[in-house]
Write an enzyme that holds these catalytic residues in place. Sequence first.
Site, mmCIF file in Angstrom:
data_model
loop_
_atom_site.group_PDB
_atom_site.id
_atom_site.type_symbol
_atom_site.label_atom_id
_atom_site.label_comp_id
_atom_site.label_asym_id
_atom_site.label_seq_id
_atom_site.Cartn_x
_atom_site.Cartn_y
_atom_site.Cartn_z
ATOM 1 N N HIS A 1 -5.113 13.528 88.031
ATOM 2 C CA HIS A 1 -4.022 14.501 88.893
ATOM 3 C C HIS A 1 -3.086 14.334 87.390
ATOM 4 C CE1 HIS A 1 -5.577 13.598 92.405
ATOM 5 N NE2 HIS A 1 -5.690 12.360 92.239
ATOM 6 N N SER B 1 -10.069 11.628 91.889
ATOM 7 C CA SER B 1 -8.716 10.426 92.572
ATOM 8 C C SER B 1 -9.253 8.800 92.081
ATOM 9 C CB SER B 1 -7.976 11.074 93.642
ATOM 10 O OG SER B 1 -6.662 9.849 92.830
#
Length: 244
Positions: free
Chosen positions: A170, A134
């Site tokens: 994501h 991330s």
Amino acid sequence: MPADAPTILATSGGIGPGRRTRLRFTALTDYAVELSGVTGRPPRVCMLATAMGDDKAVLHYLTEAAQVRGFVPSHVALFPMPTVDDVTAHLLEQDVVWVFGGSVAGLLAMWRLHGVDEALRTAWQAGVVLTGISAGSICWHAGGTTDSFGPQLRPITNGLGFLPYANGVHYDSEDQRRPLLHELVGTAVLPSAFATDDGAGVVYRGTQFVEAVAENDTAGAYFVERRDAAAVAETALDVRRLLH
């Protein structure tokens, strides 16, 4: 033994819930270790949780997960002061630097304040493998999409720029990620981008993309580019499965 070229594995994975521990490192992190070329001894992995404000519980759980995986763990924290005298020297002793998610905007600000950005560049160029999830994926790129400023995603455009691309993370699990990345690439706010579903990662040697990998049997990876003023193209990449 450093990697034979500057290497980054940028992911939307590499860590998950543990069975007997809060967290566990997963196949994408194992692959980062493999890319480092370490043999004959436990791999040295330095964990950075700057994007989580160096939360002591997070660092404990990461250290615990690393020990269970057979790594020799360390970390560099910046709050309330750096935990090592020479960040560059510490990172150069590692096989892998692993960066946790959280606020990529905060991470970049703190790294630049303390010179960690240049320490990471030196380690990368010396063959220490850089990886993370991330925020720990976006940071190596020119920028990406972030929730650092609130639940409505916004662009981040001041990444470290080790890689000349933007990054989407994501991609399959957060609804705002894909359309915003398309918009930002289409309007040239961000350059062409590599994006990953949860459980996927992209490998770069130097600044060149070399492969997409995944630790499950469904995660995809994509290349998003601006074709002209009116069109953005998204190309699904071939993904090699790191399944055991």
